[in-house]
Design a protein around this motif. Structure first.
Motif, PDB file in Angstrom:
ATOM      1  N   ARG A  60       0.967  -1.105  -0.074  1.00 49.40           N
ATOM      2  CA  ARG A  60      -0.030  -0.107   0.075  1.00 49.40           C
ATOM      3  C   ARG A  60       0.895   1.394   0.071  1.00 49.40           C
ATOM      4  NH1 ARG A  60      -5.240   1.215   1.380  1.00 49.40           N
ATOM      5  NH2 ARG A  60      -5.692  -0.990   1.571  1.00 49.40           N
ATOM      6  N   ARG A  61       0.574   2.120  -1.014  1.00 48.98           N
ATOM      7  CA  ARG A  61       1.362   3.402  -1.042  1.00 48.98           C
ATOM      8  C   ARG A  61       0.149   4.418  -0.997  1.00 48.98           C
ATOM      9  NH1 ARG A  61       5.691   2.492  -5.950  1.00 48.98           N
ATOM     10  NH2 ARG A  61       6.978   0.620  -4.637  1.00 48.98           N
ATOM     11  N   GLY A  62       0.158   4.996   0.121  1.00 48.20           N
ATOM     12  CA  GLY A  62      -0.867   6.067   0.627  1.00 48.20           C
ATOM     13  C   GLY A  62      -2.224   5.258   0.509  1.00 48.20           C
ATOM     14  N   ALA A  63      -3.300   5.927  -0.618  1.00 51.50           N
ATOM     15  CA  ALA A  63      -4.502   5.185  -0.788  1.00 51.50           C
ATOM     16  C   ALA A  63      -4.564   4.220  -1.843  1.00 51.50           C
ATOM     17  CB  ALA A  63      -5.380   6.597  -1.024  1.00 51.50           C
ATOM     18  N   ASP A  64      -3.286   3.938  -2.442  1.00 51.67           N
ATOM     19  CA  ASP A  64      -3.526   3.022  -3.423  1.00 51.67           C
ATOM     20  C   ASP A  64      -2.580   1.511  -3.069  1.00 51.67           C
ATOM     21  OD1 ASP A  64      -4.214   4.802  -5.343  1.00 51.67           O
ATOM     22  OD2 ASP A  64      -2.083   5.551  -5.819  1.00 51.67           O
ATOM     23  N   VAL A  65      -3.073   0.294  -3.672  1.00 48.83           N
ATOM     24  CA  VAL A  65      -2.703  -0.922  -3.367  1.00 48.83           C
ATOM     25  C   VAL A  65      -2.046  -1.492  -4.633  1.00 48.83           C
ATOM     26  CG1 VAL A  65      -3.301  -3.375  -2.845  1.00 48.83           C
ATOM     27  CG2 VAL A  65      -4.349  -1.416  -1.573  1.00 48.83           C
ATOM     28  N   ILE A  66      -0.780  -1.520  -4.515  1.00 54.40           N
ATOM     29  CA  ILE A  66      -0.033  -2.104  -5.624  1.00 54.40           C
ATOM     30  C   ILE A  66       0.622  -3.472  -5.627  1.00 54.40           C
ATOM     31  CG2 ILE A  66       2.212  -1.653  -7.185  1.00 54.40           C
ATOM     32  CD1 ILE A  66       1.826   1.459  -5.996  1.00 54.40           C
ATOM     33  N   GLU A  67       0.341  -4.217  -6.762  1.00 52.59           N
ATOM     34  CA  GLU A  67       0.784  -5.558  -6.753  1.00 52.59           C
ATOM     35  C   GLU A  67       2.177  -5.673  -7.297  1.00 52.59           C
ATOM     36  OE1 GLU A  67      -1.434  -8.344  -8.626  1.00 52.59           O
ATOM     37  OE2 GLU A  67      -3.249  -8.113  -7.053  1.00 52.59           O
ATOM     38  N   ILE A  68       3.164  -6.215  -6.859  1.00 55.87           N
ATOM     39  CA  ILE A  68       4.688  -6.309  -7.214  1.00 55.87           C
ATOM     40  C   ILE A  68       4.828  -7.703  -7.554  1.00 55.87           C
ATOM     41  CG2 ILE A  68       7.158  -5.848  -6.803  1.00 55.87           C
ATOM     42  CD1 ILE A  68       5.945  -3.751  -4.912  1.00 55.87           C
ATOM     43  N   PRO A  69       5.411  -7.989  -8.912  1.00 54.53           N
ATOM     44  CA  PRO A  69       5.766  -9.447  -9.276  1.00 54.53           C
ATOM     45  C   PRO A  69       6.672  -9.883  -8.362  1.00 54.53           C
ATOM     46  CG  PRO A  69       5.215  -8.407 -11.045  1.00 54.53           C
ATOM     47  CD  PRO A  69       5.302  -7.064 -10.066  1.00 54.53           C
ATOM     48  N   ILE A  70       7.057 -11.162  -7.873  1.00 54.14           N
ATOM     49  CA  ILE A  70       8.186 -11.687  -7.421  1.00 54.14           C
ATOM     50  C   ILE A  70       8.508 -12.833  -7.822  1.00 54.14           C
ATOM     51  CG2 ILE A  70       7.907 -10.105  -5.282  1.00 54.14           C
ATOM     52  CD1 ILE A  70       6.732 -12.621  -3.921  1.00 54.14           C
ATOM     53  N   PRO A  71       9.708 -13.330  -7.737  1.00 54.75           N
ATOM     54  CA  PRO A  71       9.718 -15.085  -8.004  1.00 54.75           C
ATOM     55  C   PRO A  71       8.845 -15.845  -7.045  1.00 54.75           C
ATOM     56  CG  PRO A  71      11.824 -13.921  -7.648  1.00 54.75           C
ATOM     57  CD  PRO A  71      10.817 -12.882  -7.295  1.00 54.75           C
ATOM     58  N   CYS A  72       8.120 -16.982  -7.670  1.00 57.24           N
ATOM     59  CA  CYS A  72       7.407 -17.993  -7.280  1.00 57.24           C
ATOM     60  C   CYS A  72       8.465 -18.938  -6.196  1.00 57.24           C
ATOM     61  CB  CYS A  72       6.667 -18.588  -7.903  1.00 57.24           C
ATOM     62  SG  CYS A  72       5.355 -17.898  -8.894  1.00 57.24           S
TER      63      CYS A  72
END
Length: 277
Positions: free
Chosen positions: A263-275
């Motif tokens: 969460r960045r402020g009011a926004d929710v961001i999905e960040i890809p990562i290695p499975c």
């Protein structure tokens, strides 16, 4: 002097006669021995009574004493399962229903075997052809699935099933070497009339019949005729449409993507990562 001469003469004649007699005896003995040597030796053969067909016997005929006759067979050549006693073959005759019925056509002079006739008191129906533990089951056929009418009672067939498996059509060999005991309502193994049957009846155990019931209700059964002496067991065979056309199945596997949410402020961001798996 004369007496001596006469005595010598008598002795000479006696000796000569004795020599001739002995020579004749020796000659007769030689002739007898030679005749015995040249005479074929007749070997004694043990015989046993076997009952054979007196006339041509057709399928379904009740067997009576007029239909059979006794023949002496060499003991070493007596057929297995033959009959040597008339009462054992045709019964005592006290019961009108006590008789055997012919299961297959027999020619005159052919030995009557227990496999060619029913037991005493049985008719030539399908039940008489079932061995212990076996049951009869009818399979629906047509000109294609019934080998174009060339099937006869006594033949053996392999059974194939065609139906839907998951999302594709599959043909599979499900049973090997089932024996046919009847074609339509005909159980005569000696029949030679070619007809397109609507049903064939097979002999099988209860588990095999359960498999046939399931297979017949979920797909189509087709029969493949075996050779007379073919006792082989085929391996498991399963053919799909793709196998028939030579196409390889391509499986699409979606690439797995793993993410974390922040969460960045009011926004929710999905960040890809290695499975991690």
């Amino acid at each position: 002097m004369r007496m001596v001469f006469a005595l010598v003469l008598v002795m000479g004649v006696a000796i000569a006669g004795g020599a001739v007699y002995m020579a004749m005896e020796r000659f007769n003995q030689y002739e007898t021995a030679l005749a015995e040597k040249n005479t074929p030796q007749i070997q004694k053969i043990d015989l046993k009574t076997v009952y054979v067909a007196a006339t041509e016997l057709d399928y379904g005929k009740p067997l009576t004493k007029d239909d059979v006759k006794a023949v002496e067979f060499p003991l070493a050549a007596v057929p297995e399962n033959s009959f040597s006693e008339l009462e054992t073959l045709i019964g005592t005759g006290e019961d009108a229903n006590e008789f055997r019925t012919v299961l297959r056509t027999m020619e005159p002079g052919e030995a009557i075997l227990s496999t060619k006739v029913t037991r005493l008191g049985e008719d030539a129906g399908v039940s008489s052809r079932l061995k212990k533990g076996m049951r009869a089951f009818a399979i629906r056929v047509d000109v294609a699935s019934g080998v174009s009418g060339f099937l006869r009672p006594g033949d053996k067939v392999d059974v194939y099933w065609t139906g839907q498996s998951n999302t594709e059509t599959v043909t599979k060999l499900i049973l090997n070497g089932l024996e046919l005991i009847a074609i339509d309502q005909q159980a005569d193994a000696s029949r030679n009339v070619t007809t397109v049957a609507r049903t064939v009846t097979v002999a099988a155990n209860v588990k095999t019949i359960a498999a046939l019931v399931q297979a017949q209700s979920t797909g189509k059964l087709l029969l493949s005729l075996r050779g007379i002496d073919d006792e082989t067991t085929s391996e498991q065979i399963e053919i799909t449409k793709d196998d028939l056309l030579g196409r390889e199945q391509i499986k699409l596997v979606e690439k797995q993507i793993c993410t974390i949410k922040t969460r960045r402020g009011a926004d929710v961001i999905e960040i890809p990562i290695p499975c991690s798996n």
